[in-house]
Write a protein that holds these residues in place. Structure first.
Motif, PDB file in Angstrom:
ATOM      1  N   SER A  80       0.741  -1.225  -0.168  1.00 20.89           N
ATOM      2  CA  SER A  80       0.099   0.125  -0.123  1.00 20.89           C
ATOM      3  C   SER A  80       0.935   1.192   0.040  1.00 20.89           C
ATOM      4  N   GLY A  81       1.796   1.165   0.661  1.00 23.48           N
ATOM      5  CA  GLY A  81       2.885   2.351   0.854  1.00 23.48           C
ATOM      6  C   GLY A  81       3.415   2.522  -0.471  1.00 23.48           C
ATOM      7  N   ILE A  82       4.065   1.445  -1.238  1.00 19.45           N
ATOM      8  CA  ILE A  82       4.705   1.805  -2.541  1.00 19.45           C
ATOM      9  C   ILE A  82       3.501   2.108  -3.778  1.00 19.45           C
ATOM     10  N   ILE A  83       2.308   1.543  -3.493  1.00 18.75           N
ATOM     11  CA  ILE A  83       1.341   2.068  -4.443  1.00 18.75           C
ATOM     12  C   ILE A  83       1.097   3.491  -4.380  1.00 18.75           C
ATOM     13  N   MET A  84       0.976   3.809  -3.048  1.00 13.58           N
ATOM     14  CA  MET A  84       0.585   5.281  -2.683  1.00 13.58           C
ATOM     15  C   MET A  84       1.815   6.268  -3.270  1.00 13.58           C
ATOM     16  N   ALA A  85       3.087   6.107  -3.355  1.00  5.20           N
ATOM     17  CA  ALA A  85       4.198   6.752  -3.529  1.00  5.20           C
ATOM     18  C   ALA A  85       4.040   6.661  -5.103  1.00  5.20           C
ATOM     19  N   ALA A  86       3.750   5.639  -5.784  1.00  4.18           N
ATOM     20  CA  ALA A  86       3.774   5.451  -7.149  1.00  4.18           C
ATOM     21  C   ALA A  86       2.722   6.302  -7.809  1.00  4.18           C
ATOM     22  N   SER A  87       1.427   6.306  -6.975  1.00  8.84           N
ATOM     23  CA  SER A  87       0.208   6.973  -7.420  1.00  8.84           C
ATOM     24  C   SER A  87       0.628   8.622  -7.517  1.00  8.84           C
ATOM     25  N   VAL A  88       1.525   9.059  -6.517  1.00  5.11           N
ATOM     26  CA  VAL A  88       1.752  10.502  -6.557  1.00  5.11           C
ATOM     27  C   VAL A  88       2.694  10.837  -7.663  1.00  5.11           C
ATOM     28  N   LEU A  89       3.742   9.799  -7.948  1.00  2.00           N
ATOM     29  CA  LEU A  89       4.571  10.009  -9.153  1.00  2.00           C
ATOM     30  C   LEU A  89       3.846  10.055 -10.371  1.00  2.00           C
TER      31      LEU A  89
END
Length: 181
Positions: free
Chosen positions: A101-110
């Motif tokens: 979930s943390g990786i997906i959220m960082a990727a969504s911001v990217l």
């Protein structure tokens, strides 16, 4: 009291303003998709989107973000149909699931900033730690999600939430258990 907008809903936390956002989300809002990993801001498991920035929620007191817009993994898509969620499932990226979930959220911001990120941009933006070693599949999954978000590719949806395991196995063949002997 700290007033925020969390997943497009106004929220008023009647907690000490020094309370880390992570605990307000998990304990007061029951948004448990944001994970507690290290508590020191080193692992990224607690990453959320605050006003368009990937932020470690364990390090941010709720009093410091009064009036902010916060998006958690639950706010991205409860139906698991966001391009990143679909791409991660299709590439078999999630393993234990703790960091995802943390990786997906960082990727969504990217992907909000860069709709066609190259490998270097992805590696620079995704600093999250993963004990399972998903990194080889991570870059391609994020690039595939970017293509889907741009309408250049369709990613088939996986099993919907709450589906019966037998029905899930028909939708996602990898979920079919091996035959018993």
């Amino acid at each position: 009291m700290s007033r925020l907008t969390v997943n497009n809903q106004p929220v008023e936390y009647r907690l000490d303003p020094a309370t880390p956002l992570l605990w307000a989300l998990r304990d007061a809002s029951n948004l448990t998709g944001t994970k507690y990993g290290c508590g020191t801001g080193d692992c990224g498991a607690c990453t959320v989107d605050i006003d368009g920035r990937a932020v470690l929620s364990c390090r941010v007191p709720i009093g410091a973000i009064e009036g902010s817009y916060v998006t958690t993994i639950e706010g991205l898509s409860r139906e698991r149909n966001h391009p990143l969620q679909l791409a991660f499932i299709a590439a078999n990226v999630p393993q234990c699931g703790f960091c995802i979930s943390g990786i997906i959220m960082a990727a969504s911001v990217l992907l909000k900033r860069d709709t066609d990120p190259d490998e270097a941009a992805i590696k620079s933006a995704i600093r999250n730690l993963c004990r399972c070693g998903i990194y080889p599949r991570l870059v391609e999954a994020i690039q595939r999600a970017a293509r889907a978000a741009r309408g250049e590719e369709t990613i088939p949806a996986g099993a919907r939430p709450g589906i019966d395991p037998a029905d899930a196995a028909r939708v996602v063949p990898a979920l079919v258990p091996p035959p018993t002997r």
